[in-house]
Motif scaffolding. Structure first.
Motif, mmCIF file in Angstrom:
data_model
loop_
_atom_site.group_PDB
_atom_site.id
_atom_site.type_symbol
_atom_site.label_atom_id
_atom_site.label_comp_id
_atom_site.label_asym_id
_atom_site.label_seq_id
_atom_site.Cartn_x
_atom_site.Cartn_y
_atom_site.Cartn_z
ATOM 1 N N SER A 147 8.194 -3.070 -8.861
ATOM 2 C CA SER A 147 7.583 -4.220 -9.532
ATOM 3 C C SER A 147 6.085 -4.229 -9.201
ATOM 4 C CB SER A 147 8.223 -5.537 -9.066
ATOM 5 O OG SER A 147 9.577 -5.595 -9.452
ATOM 6 N N TYR A 148 5.296 -4.713 -10.144
ATOM 7 C CA TYR A 148 3.853 -4.764 -9.920
ATOM 8 C C TYR A 148 3.464 -6.031 -9.163
ATOM 9 C CZ TYR A 148 2.831 -0.664 -12.699
ATOM 10 O OH TYR A 148 2.743 0.623 -13.143
ATOM 11 N N GLN A 149 2.548 -5.859 -8.219
ATOM 12 C CA GLN A 149 2.037 -6.959 -7.424
ATOM 13 C C GLN A 149 0.516 -7.046 -7.629
ATOM 14 O OE1 GLN A 149 4.101 -8.928 -5.669
ATOM 15 N NE2 GLN A 149 5.848 -7.657 -6.317
ATOM 16 N N VAL A 150 -0.047 -8.209 -7.350
ATOM 17 C CA VAL A 150 -1.491 -8.421 -7.477
ATOM 18 C C VAL A 150 -2.029 -8.944 -6.158
ATOM 19 C CG1 VAL A 150 -3.335 -9.685 -8.666
ATOM 20 C CG2 VAL A 150 -1.328 -8.915 -9.946
ATOM 21 N N ASN A 151 -3.127 -8.353 -5.705
ATOM 22 C CA ASN A 151 -3.814 -8.804 -4.494
ATOM 23 C C ASN A 151 -5.313 -8.758 -4.773
ATOM 24 O OD1 ASN A 151 -4.336 -9.607 -1.887
ATOM 25 N ND2 ASN A 151 -2.885 -8.170 -0.974
ATOM 26 N N TYR A 152 -6.105 -9.132 -3.807
ATOM 27 C CA TYR A 152 -7.556 -9.089 -4.002
ATOM 28 C C TYR A 152 -8.211 -8.505 -2.767
ATOM 29 C CZ TYR A 152 -7.856 -13.188 -0.958
ATOM 30 O OH TYR A 152 -7.765 -14.035 0.112
ATOM 31 N N ASP A 153 -9.447 -8.041 -2.963
ATOM 32 C CA ASP A 153 -10.200 -7.477 -1.845
ATOM 33 C C ASP A 153 -11.680 -7.774 -2.063
ATOM 34 O OD1 ASP A 153 -10.750 -6.226 0.495
ATOM 35 O OD2 ASP A 153 -9.936 -4.273 -0.077
ATOM 36 N N ASP A 154 -12.437 -7.743 -0.978
ATOM 37 C CA ASP A 154 -13.871 -8.006 -1.009
ATOM 38 C C ASP A 154 -14.607 -6.674 -0.972
ATOM 39 O OD1 ASP A 154 -16.237 -9.795 -0.645
ATOM 40 O OD2 ASP A 154 -16.403 -8.665 1.216
ATOM 41 N N GLY A 155 -15.639 -6.511 -1.832
ATOM 42 C CA GLY A 155 -16.350 -5.236 -1.837
ATOM 43 C C GLY A 155 -17.671 -5.303 -2.569
ATOM 44 N N ILE A 156 -18.250 -4.125 -2.811
ATOM 45 C CA ILE A 156 -19.552 -4.001 -3.447
ATOM 46 C C ILE A 156 -19.369 -3.462 -4.858
ATOM 47 C CG2 ILE A 156 -21.770 -2.786 -3.356
ATOM 48 C CD1 ILE A 156 -21.355 -2.656 -0.298
ATOM 49 N N TYR B 190 -12.462 -8.303 -5.964
ATOM 50 C CA TYR B 190 -11.781 -7.418 -6.904
ATOM 51 C C TYR B 190 -10.271 -7.640 -6.838
ATOM 52 C CZ TYR B 190 -16.231 -4.962 -6.996
ATOM 53 O OH TYR B 190 -17.555 -4.662 -7.130
ATOM 54 N N LEU B 191 -9.636 -7.637 -7.997
ATOM 55 C CA LEU B 191 -8.179 -7.713 -8.055
ATOM 56 C C LEU B 191 -7.601 -6.314 -7.922
ATOM 57 C CD1 LEU B 191 -7.579 -10.262 -10.959
ATOM 58 C CD2 LEU B 191 -7.237 -10.638 -8.508
ATOM 59 N N LYS B 192 -6.534 -6.202 -7.158
ATOM 60 C CA LYS B 192 -5.836 -4.927 -6.984
ATOM 61 C C LYS B 192 -4.414 -5.084 -7.526
ATOM 62 C CE LYS B 192 -6.337 -2.871 -3.022
ATOM 63 N NZ LYS B 192 -6.340 -2.640 -1.560
ATOM 64 N N VAL B 193 -4.092 -4.282 -8.500
ATOM 65 C CA VAL B 193 -2.741 -4.289 -9.082
ATOM 66 C C VAL B 193 -2.032 -3.019 -8.617
ATOM 67 C CG1 VAL B 193 -1.400 -4.352 -11.204
ATOM 68 C CG2 VAL B 193 -3.596 -5.564 -11.083
ATOM 69 N N TYR B 194 -0.858 -3.192 -7.991
ATOM 70 C CA TYR B 194 -0.177 -2.012 -7.442
ATOM 71 C C TYR B 194 1.346 -2.175 -7.589
ATOM 72 C CZ TYR B 194 0.409 -5.181 -3.451
ATOM 73 O OH TYR B 194 0.724 -6.257 -2.656
ATOM 74 N N LEU B 195 2.031 -1.041 -7.524
ATOM 75 C CA LEU B 195 3.479 -1.014 -7.694
ATOM 76 C C LEU B 195 4.156 -1.082 -6.327
ATOM 77 C CD1 LEU B 195 5.694 -0.715 -9.866
ATOM 78 C CD2 LEU B 195 5.627 1.765 -9.439
ATOM 79 N N SER B 196 5.100 -2.023 -6.192
ATOM 80 C CA SER B 196 5.837 -2.171 -4.937
ATOM 81 C C SER B 196 7.287 -2.507 -5.262
ATOM 82 C CB SER B 196 5.215 -3.284 -4.074
ATOM 83 O OG SER B 196 5.963 -3.487 -2.891
ATOM 84 N N ASN B 197 8.212 -1.656 -4.777
ATOM 85 C CA ASN B 197 9.640 -1.869 -5.029
ATOM 86 C C ASN B 197 9.944 -2.014 -6.518
ATOM 87 O OD1 ASN B 197 10.203 -1.823 -2.242
ATOM 88 N ND2 ASN B 197 9.750 -4.025 -2.072
#
Length: 350
Positions: free
Chosen positions: A150-159, A141-148
């Motif tokens: 500005s928006y950042q994109v990360n990923y995580d493993d899940g169900i 899954y892609l995770k879009v979040y606000l940091s400083n």
């Protein structure tokens, strides 16, 4: 029918990790049930577990070739129903039993969830239920979040909560017959997946109107498609006509009556006698009994109606779909081309 909205509370939940024993993967059992304190998580889990069962109209029951009491999952569920204090201990026993049967090289390891519902509704009856669910597929899954700012994109493993791999709901009713059981297996067409239903759970279909409708539909289809043409000279169009009449009978009637079906669909005394003999042989071959009368299950017919294929396939050039009056299609032979033909009569073209 199972109604998701009637599963009010997910009261108890234990999670274990069941690997593939033949691949030397571990069985990891939790020490205690999960503490469900977040209402949102509880509702997401409830949807993940129960939503796939909304269209499940077919029920099974636990069994054992020797006697029902030797079915291990039946015994573990019975102990939970008798005393909820046994819940976690029996959930560990269920995990161990699954691990013992997870030996096919293609079986994936995954999380096993054992859940207890104090109240749910099945076929209008309020009962307790035990859920046994397994997740084998993990997604990224892609995770879009606000940091400083500005928006950042990360990923995580899940169900993916919209994709339950395997599931079983055991309802605390009809204990002496092996309980009323509903199952889900998203990869049941693969050979390695039979371990869930046949080896791990050991369930078989209940002899209810769903099962009886399914049996009768298949018997009638086989009789018309295989038995009748071997005894009488029948054109393919006559076979299709009988298949259409059979489908209409199951669709329009509320109750199946063997003699009524034979008269209404087959009509000819010789065909009716052959049908009765075929029924006796069918029951012996499949070791299943088809009653003279039973209520027709609409969901069972809907699932099976594809067996009544009303299609004429003519070489590789044409497919003719026949839905109605047999008298409006005629078969002939053209001597000039030395080929067969069909003449179709109709009023409007669209």
């Amino acid at each position: 029918m199972i109604h998701v909205s009637e599963f009010k509370d997910l009261e108890l939940l234990s999670i274990h990790k069941v690997g593939n024993a033949s691949q030397e993967e571990s069985l990891i059992c939790s020490q205690e049930p999960l503490q469900l304190q977040d209402e949102t998580i509880s509702q997401l889990l409830l949807s993940y577990f129960i939503q796939p069962f909304t269209n499940a109209a077919e029920y099974f029951r636990f069994y054992h070739e020797a006697e029902l009491q030797l079915n291990e999952i039946f015994q573990y569920c019975r102990r939970i129903f008798e005393n909820r204090d046994n819940f976690h201990e029996q959930s560990v026993n269920i995990a161990k039993h699954l691990y013992k049967h997870s030996t096919h090289p293609k079986i994936k390891g995954g999380e096993l969830y054992i859940a207890y519902f104090s109240k749910c509704q099945v076929d209008g009856e309020d009962v307790e239920a035990i859920g046994i669910f397994k997740s084998e597929t993990r997604d990224t899954y892609l995770k879009v979040y606000l940091s400083n700012e500005s928006y950042q994109v990360n990923y995580d493993d899940g169900i993916n909560i919209n994709k339950l791999d395997k599931g079983c709901l055991v309802f605390n009713t009809e204990e002496e017959e092996g309980y009323k059981v509903s199952i889900i297996d998203s990869i049941s067409k693969q050979n390695e997946a039979v371990y869930w239903k046949d080896a791990f759970l050991q369930v078989q279909r209940r002899e209810d109107n769903y099962h009886q409708t399914e049996l009768a539909v298949n018997m009638c289809k086989q009789f018309i498609s295989e038995k009748l043409p071997s005894e009488y000279e029948m054109s393919r169009i006559d076979q299709v006509d009988l298949l259409n009449k059979s489908a209409a009978y199951f669709k329009e009637k509320e109750q199946f009556q063997m003699d009524d079906f034979a008269q209404e669909v087959l009509g000819h005394p010789d065909a009716i006698e052959s049908f009765k003999e075929y029924r006796e042989q069918y029951q012996q071959d499949y070791r299943q009994e088809i009653p003279d009368e039973f209520d027709i299950s609409a969901p069972a017919f809907k699932k099976q109606q594809k067996v009544f294929k009303s299609i004429l396939k003519l070489d590789k050039n044409f497919h003719i779909y026949i839905h109605g009056n047999r008298e409006l299609i005629e078969r002939g032979f053209d001597e000039a081309t030395n080929m067969y033909y069909y003449k179709l009569l109709f009023e409007n073209e669209s």
